[in-house]
Design a protein around this motif. Structure first.
Motif, short mmCIF file in Angstrom:
data_model
loop_
_atom_site.label_atom_id
_atom_site.label_comp_id
_atom_site.label_asym_id
_atom_site.label_seq_id
_atom_site.Cartn_x
_atom_site.Cartn_y
_atom_site.Cartn_z
N ARG A 45 0.84 -1.13 -0.24
CA ARG A 45 -0.01 0.20 -0.07
C ARG A 45 0.65 1.38 0.05
O ARG A 45 1.94 1.56 0.73
CB ARG A 45 -1.35 -0.01 0.91
N HIS A 46 0.56 2.28 -1.05
CA HIS A 46 1.67 3.27 -1.22
C HIS A 46 0.71 4.17 -0.12
O HIS A 46 -0.26 4.98 -1.01
CB HIS A 46 1.46 3.13 -1.77
N ILE A 47 1.70 4.82 1.03
CA ILE A 47 0.69 6.09 1.86
C ILE A 47 1.64 7.14 0.95
O ILE A 47 3.16 6.72 1.27
CB ILE A 47 1.65 5.67 2.63
N LYS A 48 0.76 7.89 1.46
CA LYS A 48 1.57 9.64 1.26
C LYS A 48 1.75 10.26 2.56
O LYS A 48 0.98 10.28 3.06
CB LYS A 48 -0.08 10.56 0.12
N GLN A 49 3.57 10.64 2.40
CA GLN A 49 3.42 11.07 3.12
C GLN A 49 2.73 12.90 3.65
O GLN A 49 1.82 13.39 3.33
CB GLN A 49 4.88 12.44 2.83
N ASN A 53 2.31 10.11 9.38
CA ASN A 53 2.53 9.10 8.68
C ASN A 53 3.80 10.00 8.09
O ASN A 53 3.43 10.59 6.73
CB ASN A 53 1.08 9.01 8.11
N GLY A 55 4.61 7.90 5.53
CA GLY A 55 4.27 7.83 3.96
C GLY A 55 5.62 6.48 3.26
O GLY A 55 5.72 5.67 4.40
#
Length: 104
Positions: A45-49, A53, A55
């Motif tokens: 899962r790619h999480i934006k910073q 978080n 990221g």
């Protein structure tokens, strides 16, 4: 209809990319006949910073179909089928290979 695999069971994967791996069921989705198993069917899962978080790429478990899972026999640590029988007026699960009762 009672489920043959429930939350907290030790299972082994029969098919797919994680064939032969074992894990514990953390959640069951009865309408779609799927389950979440620890360490099985991992996806990225790619999480934006953000402020909260850091990221990046975070691995997480995806659902796997119940037909690809089999319960681990408590006696022999191999895959087994699950049966139901009545003991002392209660319906309980048992491992068909060893005949041993399954907790739960």
């Amino acid at each position: 209809m009672p489920s043959k695999i429930i939350k907290g069971d030790k299972v082994i994967v029969l098919n797919g990319k994680d064939k032969g791996k074992t894990g514990e069921v953390t959640q069951i989705f009865t309408k779609s006949n799927r389950a979440l198993v620890t360490g099985i069917n991992m996806s990225i899962r790619h999480i934006k910073q953000s402020e909260k978080n850091p990221g990046g790429r975070i691995p997480k478990e995806s659902q796997i179909h119940l037909s690809n899972l089999s319960l681990i026999d408590p006696k022999s640590n191999n895959a087994t089928k699950v049966g139901f029988k009545v003991v002392d007026g209660k319906k309980v699960r048992f491992a068909k290979k060893s005949g041993e009762l399954i907790n739960g």
